[in-house]
Design a protein around this motif. Structure first.
Motif, PDB file in Angstrom:
ATOM      1  N   VAL A 431       0.842  -1.205   0.000  1.00 23.41           N
ATOM      2  CA  VAL A 431       0.000   0.000   0.000  1.00 23.41           C
ATOM      3  C   VAL A 431       0.871   1.246   0.000  1.00 23.41           C
ATOM      4  CG1 VAL A 431      -1.800   1.255   1.232  1.00 23.41           C
ATOM      5  CG2 VAL A 431      -1.822  -1.243   1.222  1.00 23.41           C
ATOM      6  N   ILE A 432       1.916   1.246   0.818  1.00 18.06           N
ATOM      7  CA  ILE A 432       2.805   2.414   0.902  1.00 18.06           C
ATOM      8  C   ILE A 432       3.498   2.647  -0.436  1.00 18.06           C
ATOM      9  CG2 ILE A 432       4.923   3.263   1.983  1.00 18.06           C
ATOM     10  CD1 ILE A 432       3.950   1.856   4.575  1.00 18.06           C
ATOM     11  N   ILE A 475      -8.217  -4.411   6.788  1.00 18.02           N
ATOM     12  CA  ILE A 475      -7.507  -5.288   7.726  1.00 18.02           C
ATOM     13  C   ILE A 475      -7.517  -6.732   7.241  1.00 18.02           C
ATOM     14  CG2 ILE A 475      -7.559  -6.249  10.056  1.00 18.02           C
ATOM     15  CD1 ILE A 475      -8.589  -3.500  10.985  1.00 18.02           C
ATOM     16  N   THR A 476      -8.678  -7.229   6.819  1.00 18.95           N
ATOM     17  CA  THR A 476      -8.739  -8.629   6.382  1.00 18.95           C
ATOM     18  C   THR A 476      -7.943  -8.844   5.101  1.00 18.95           C
ATOM     19  OG1 THR A 476     -10.862  -8.139   5.287  1.00 18.95           O
ATOM     20  CG2 THR A 476     -10.941  -9.100   7.494  1.00 18.95           C
ATOM     21  N   THR A 477      -7.950  -7.870   4.204  1.00 18.50           N
ATOM     22  CA  THR A 477      -7.169  -8.013   2.967  1.00 18.50           C
ATOM     23  C   THR A 477      -5.684  -7.999   3.248  1.00 18.50           C
ATOM     24  OG1 THR A 477      -8.904  -6.959   1.648  1.00 18.50           O
ATOM     25  CG2 THR A 477      -6.689  -6.999   0.707  1.00 18.50           C
ATOM     26  N   LEU A 478      -5.230  -7.100   4.121  1.00 17.17           N
ATOM     27  CA  LEU A 478      -3.802  -7.003   4.403  1.00 17.17           C
ATOM     28  C   LEU A 478      -3.306  -8.190   5.224  1.00 17.17           C
ATOM     29  CD1 LEU A 478      -3.328  -3.186   5.093  1.00 17.17           C
ATOM     30  CD2 LEU A 478      -3.093  -4.454   2.955  1.00 17.17           C
ATOM     31  N   LEU A 479      -4.163  -8.746   6.064  1.00 17.82           N
ATOM     32  CA  LEU A 479      -3.744  -9.926   6.827  1.00 17.82           C
ATOM     33  C   LEU A 479      -3.615 -11.151   5.930  1.00 17.82           C
ATOM     34  CD1 LEU A 479      -5.767  -9.614  10.164  1.00 17.82           C
ATOM     35  CD2 LEU A 479      -3.292  -9.381   9.857  1.00 17.82           C
ATOM     36  N   PRO A 496     -10.415  -2.856  -4.843  1.00 11.65           N
ATOM     37  CA  PRO A 496     -11.836  -2.629  -4.572  1.00 11.65           C
ATOM     38  C   PRO A 496     -12.123  -1.723  -3.388  1.00 11.65           C
ATOM     39  CG  PRO A 496     -11.411  -4.941  -5.019  1.00 11.65           C
ATOM     40  CD  PRO A 496     -10.080  -4.288  -4.859  1.00 11.65           C
ATOM     41  N   VAL A 497     -11.324  -1.818  -2.305  1.00 10.31           N
ATOM     42  CA  VAL A 497     -11.633  -1.036  -1.102  1.00 10.31           C
ATOM     43  C   VAL A 497     -10.404  -0.359  -0.512  1.00 10.31           C
ATOM     44  CG1 VAL A 497     -12.479  -1.171   1.277  1.00 10.31           C
ATOM     45  CG2 VAL A 497     -13.639  -2.452  -0.514  1.00 10.31           C
ATOM     46  N   VAL A 498      -9.264  -1.047  -0.434  1.00  4.69           N
ATOM     47  CA  VAL A 498      -8.141  -0.562   0.357  1.00  4.69           C
ATOM     48  C   VAL A 498      -7.634   0.779  -0.159  1.00  4.69           C
ATOM     49  CG1 VAL A 498      -5.812  -1.053   1.167  1.00  4.69           C
ATOM     50  CG2 VAL A 498      -7.480  -2.907   1.004  1.00  4.69           C
ATOM     51  N   ILE A 499      -7.245   0.857  -1.417  1.00  6.00           N
ATOM     52  CA  ILE A 499      -6.685   2.102  -1.939  1.00  6.00           C
ATOM     53  C   ILE A 499      -7.716   3.225  -1.978  1.00  6.00           C
ATOM     54  CG2 ILE A 499      -5.841   3.168  -4.076  1.00  6.00           C
ATOM     55  CD1 ILE A 499      -3.971   0.810  -4.382  1.00  6.00           C
ATOM     56  N   PRO A 500      -8.907   3.034  -2.564  1.00  4.79           N
ATOM     57  CA  PRO A 500      -9.862   4.145  -2.545  1.00  4.79           C
ATOM     58  C   PRO A 500     -10.281   4.526  -1.134  1.00  4.79           C
ATOM     59  CG  PRO A 500     -10.905   2.138  -3.345  1.00  4.79           C
ATOM     60  CD  PRO A 500      -9.440   1.873  -3.291  1.00  4.79           C
ATOM     61  N   GLY A 501     -10.428   3.534  -0.249  1.00  3.35           N
ATOM     62  CA  GLY A 501     -10.832   3.834   1.118  1.00  3.35           C
ATOM     63  C   GLY A 501      -9.797   4.658   1.852  1.00  3.35           C
ATOM     64  N   LEU A 502      -8.526   4.292   1.744  1.00  9.42           N
ATOM     65  CA  LEU A 502      -7.473   5.053   2.409  1.00  9.42           C
ATOM     66  C   LEU A 502      -7.345   6.453   1.828  1.00  9.42           C
ATOM     67  CD1 LEU A 502      -4.669   2.374   2.966  1.00  9.42           C
ATOM     68  CD2 LEU A 502      -6.397   3.193   4.573  1.00  9.42           C
ATOM     69  N   ILE A 503      -7.554   6.592   0.530  1.00  2.00           N
ATOM     70  CA  ILE A 503      -7.473   7.921  -0.077  1.00  2.00           C
ATOM     71  C   ILE A 503      -8.606   8.808   0.422  1.00  2.00           C
ATOM     72  CG2 ILE A 503      -7.782   9.151  -2.268  1.00  2.00           C
ATOM     73  CD1 ILE A 503      -6.084   6.958  -3.575  1.00  2.00           C
TER      74      ILE A 503
END
Length: 678
Positions: A431-432, A475-479, A496-503
C-alpha cells in the motif's frame, strides 16, 4: 397588453451534478448485471434483449437516485475537476489498454469468458466431442481457467465482469471496456470523497486514486476489481444520500443501496466478505428503529436489498461457477461460516437491543481505546515483516504451480529460493509503495479521530458504515491477501476497497488538519500552506511510483496475432493441441475466438502427448469428416505429423514480477505457435 413569461428554469447546482453523476456508474453496472444474469441463465444473453432490459431496469433505478437530496457541497470548479479527471483517466487508459487474450493469467480468462457468452449467449461451453469422433479418454477439452463438467466446459470466476465486458464488446470494444469502467470508478470515488470529506477535496481524491498504479493496472485490462469497487463505493454513496432523507418514502432508496452492495458478490466471491459490515449496519438500524430513531426506518429495506443482491450472486455461483467454488473451498467455507455468525449475532443483538441498552455500560475511556487500537493495528501491519514470515506448503496441484512460479520468479530476481514464501507480511508496504507514506499516515489519523468521535457520539452517523467497510476490508485483505505475490499482479487485491478507502480517509484527514489549525488560531496563510503541502504529499508519491509503468502498455499485438492465427486454421478443422503450454493458453481461445473445435491430447508424462495416441486421435478426426490440425509451441513438436507452419510469432511486453520492490518496468514476452495439417 403584457405577456406573462414562464419562470426561468432553475439549473441544478454543481454539487447536485456531482452527487447524481457519481451515483450513475453503480446504477448502470447494477442495471446491466440485473438484466444480464437471468438472460444468461436462460441462454438468451444477446445484444438486443440485454440492452433493452438493462434500459428498462435503469430507468426506475435512476429515478430513485434523482429524488435523493443534494449531498455534496461542491462548486463548479470542484465538479468540473472531478469530471475532467475521470474523463482524462478513461482516455489515457484506453490509449494504453492491454490486449490480454492468450490465457496466461486471469484477465485473458475473463476475456475468453466474455468472448464466448457475447457470441453464443449461453453456458456451459459445449466440448464439441463430435468433431473428434466422439468422447475419448485421451481427449481433454478443459484448460487453465476452464473446468470440465459433464461433457462440457465451465469457465472460472463469477459471471458479473464477463457480462459487462461482453456488453462493451457489443457497444464497440471489449478491450476498451476496462478503461470506461476505470473512468466511472474515478467518478464514484470522487463523489464519495465529496460527500464525506467535502467538495473541495473531491478532485484531490479523484486524482490521487486515478494515478495510483494498481488503478491504472486494473483499468487497462479485463479484471473484476474495478466493477466491484464501483458497486461498493456506489452503495456507500447511495446509502449516505438516503440517510439525509428526513421525510417521505425511503424504502426504495435504502433497498436500492442494499441491492447495489449485494451485487458485489455477483462480481467477486470476495464481495461476500466486503458486504458483511452492511449486514451488521442494517441490524443496527433495525435496533435503532425500536428506540424511535429516524434512521431506523432504513434498516428493513437495506437488509432486504443486501439479501437480494447476495442471493443473486450465490445463485449465479452455484449454477455457473460451482467448480470455481470448489477450488476456493478453503477460503469460501470459512467465509460462509463467518457470514452465518454475523447474521446470528446481528439478529440476537437486534432482538436484545433494549435489554442491552438498559444494562450494558461502556467503559468511559472506550473512545480513546478505540482510537489507539487503530494506530496499534496499522503499526503492527507496518512492522509485520520483521515479526513474521508467511509461508504455505503445497497441498494440491494448484499450490504446487504457485510454488514453482514463486521459485522461478525468485530465480529471475536472484533472491533466495523458497517456493513456500507468500510475502503477505509485506501487504501494508505494498500500500505504501502505491499511495505513499503520507496517505497511509493521514488515513490512520483520520480513522483514529473518526473512531473516537463515533464512540463519543460526536461524529456524523454518515461515517459509520464507510468506516466499517473500509476498516474491515483493509484489515482482512492485508492480513490475508490470498494471491500470488508478484507485483503489480498482487496489487489488484488493494483496488476494490483498500486504496480508494485510504485515499478518502486521507483527504478527510487533510481537511481535519487544516481545520484544526484554524481552530488553534492560525490564520489563512498557515491553512493555505497545510492545504498545498498536503496536496503535494498526497499526489507526488503515487505519481512517482506509477511513472515506471504508466506509459508502457503490456501484451499489445495479441489481437492481431490471434486473428492472423485463426485465419490460417482451415474452416472445417478440429484442432488438436499436443503440447502443455500451448494447450493451457490456446484451447479455449481457438474454440471461442477462432470458432473451431479444440481439445488437448492427454499427456502421460512430460509436456507432449505420446505419438501413437496423437496419430490415433488424428484418424478419429478424419473419420468424423473433419480436417485434423495439430498445434504446439515448437516446430519439432508438430513436424512428426506434417509440414510445420509457424502461425504465431508474437513479441511483446508483459508485467514485471517484483517481490520486494514496487514494479518500475516490464519484461519481454514471446509466444510461438506452430501448426501442422497431417
Amino acid at each position: 397588453m403584457r405577456l406573462a413569461l414562464p419562470p426561468p428554469e432553475r439549473r441544478p447546482s454543481a454539487g447536485r451534478v456531482l452527487a447524481v453523476a457519481s451515483l450513475l456508474p453503480a446504477l448502470l453496472v447494477a442495471a446491466f448485471l440485473l438484466a444480464g444474469l437471468p438472460l444468461l441463465l436462460a441462454g438468451w444473453f444477446r445484444p438486443l434483449p440485454v440492452l433493452l432490459l438493462a434500459a428498462v431496469i435503469a430507468v426506475p433505478l435512476c429515478r430513485v437516485a434523482l429524488r435523493l437530496p443534494e449531498t455534496v457541497g461542491a462548486t463548479a470548479r470542484h465538479t468540473g475537476g472531478v469530471l475532467a479527471i475521470a474523463l482524462g483517466s478513461g482516455v489515457f487508459n484506453a490509449i494504453m489498454h492491454s490486449e490480454q487474450l492468450i490465457v496466461r493469467r486471469d484477465p485473458a480468462t475473463y476475456a475468453q469468458y466474455a468472448t464466448w457468452i457475447g457470441a453464443h449467449g449461453s453456458l456451459p461451453i459445449p466440448a464439441q466431442a463430435w468433431a473428434f469422433g466422439g468422447a475419448d479418454p485421451s481427449l481433454m477439452f478443459d484448460s487453465v481457467g476452464f473446468y470440465p463438467v459433464d461433457g462440457s466446459v465451465v469457465p472460472q470466476f463469477m459471471p458479473g465482469p464477463p457480462m459487462l465486458f461482453a456488453v462493451g464488446g457489443w457497444l464497440g470494444g471489449m478491450l476498451l471496456t476496462p478503461a470506461v469502467l476505470g473512468a466511472l470508478a474515478v467518478l464514484t470515488v470522487g463523489g464519495v470523497a465529496g460527500r464525506l470529506a467535502g467538495g473541495r477535496w473531491a478532485p484531490l481524491a479523484a486524482f490521487a486514486f486515478a494515478v495510483a498504479m494498481p488503478i491504472l493496472y486494473t483499468s487497462r485490462t479485463t479484471f473484476s476489481e474495478i466493477p466491484s469497487l464501483i458497486l461498493l463505493f456506489g452503495g456507500m454513496a447511495l446509502l449516505h444520500d438516503t440517510l439525509q432523507v428526513t421525510r417521505g418514502r425511503v424504502w426504495p432508496a435504502a433497498g436500492l443501496a442494499g441491492l447495489v452492495f449485494g451485487l458485489a458478490v455477483l462480481v467477486r466471491v470476495d464481495g461476500l466478505r466486503d458486504v458483511l459490515p452492511v449486514l451488521a449496519f442494517a441490524g443496527l438500524l433495525i435496533a435503532l428503529r425500536r428506540f424511535g430513531r429516524p434512521e431506523g426506518r432504513l434498516g428493513p429495506p437495506l437488509l432486504a436489498g443486501v439479501a437480494l443482491g447476495v442471493g443473486l450472486g450465490l445463485l449465479a455461483a452455484y449454477l455457473l461457477a460451482r467448480p470455481y467454488l470448489a477450488y476456493l473451498s478453503r477460503s469460501v467455507n470459512p467465509l460462509l461460516l463467518i457470514c452465518a455468525a454475523v447474521l446470528v449475532l446481528t439478529a440476537l443483538g437486534t432482538a436484545a437491543a433494549p435489554w442491552l441498552a438498559a444494562r450494558v455500560r461502556l467503559p468511559r475511556r472506550l473512545p480513546e481505546i478505540g482510537a489507539a487500537l487503530v494506530v496499534v493495528v496499522m503499526a503492527g501491519l507496518a512492522v509485520r515483516p520483521w515479526l513474521q514470515t508467511v509461508r504455505r506448503v503445497p497441498v494440491n496441484a494448484d499450490d504446487q504451480r504457485t510454488f514453482s512460479f514463486i521459485q522461478d520468479t525468485q530465480r529471475a530476481l536472484r533472491l533466495p529460493i523458497d517456493g513456500t514464501r507468500l510475502y503477505s507480511e509485506y501487504s501494508l508496504h505494498w500500500v505504501i509503495w502505491y499511495v505513499g507514506v503520507p496517505v497511509v499516515v493521514l488515513a490512520t489519523l483520520a480513522a483514529a479521530v473518526l473512531v473516537r468521535r463515533l464512540l463519543r457520539g460526536g461524529a456524523s452517523f454518515e461515517w459509520l458504515l464507510p468506516l466499517a467497510v473500509i476498516g474491515w476490508t483493509t484489515i482482512t485483505t492485508l492480513l490475508r491477501p490470498e494471491i500470488t505475490p508478484d507485483q503489480p499482479w498482487a496489487s489488484r487485491r488493494l483496488v476494490p476497497v483498500v486504496i480508494p478507502g485510504l485515499i478518502v480517509l486521507a483527504v478527510w484527514g487533510l481537511g481535519w488538519t487544516r481545520d484544526k489549525a484554524r481552530r488553534l488560531g492560525y490564520g489563512g496563510r498557515p491553512q493555505t500552506v497545510i492545504a498545498v503541502l498536503g496536496t503535494l504529499l498526497v499526489l507526488v508519491p503515487p505519481t512517482i511510483t506509477s511513472i515506471g509503468t504508466a506509459f508502457v502498455p503490456i501484451e499489445r499485438g495479441e489481437r492481431a496475432a490471434v486473428e492472423a492465427m485463426c485465419a490460417r486454421i482451415p474452416a472445417n478443422a478440429s484442432v488438436l493441441i499436443v503440447e502443455r503450454v500451448t494447450g493451457e493458453r490456446f484451447t479455449q481461445l481457438v474454440r471461442g475466438m477462432c470458432d473451431r473445435p479444440a481439445a488437448q491430447a492427454r499427456r502421460i508424462s512430460g509436456d507432449e502427448a505420446p505419438l501413437p495416441e496423437v496419430n490415433r486421435l488424428i484418424s478419429r478426426i478424419r473419420a468424423a469428416g473433419r480436417v485434423p490440425v495439430v498445434l504446439a509451441a515448437q516446430a519439432d513438436q508438430v513436424s512428426l505429423y506434417g509440414p510445420p507452419q509457424q502461425v504465431m510469432a508474437l513479441v511483446t511486453r508483459q508485467d514485471e514480477r517484483s517481490l520486494l520492490d514496487p514494479p518500475n518496468g516490464t519484461w519481454s514476452l514471446r509466444v510461438n505457435v506452430w501448426m501442422a495439417v497431417p
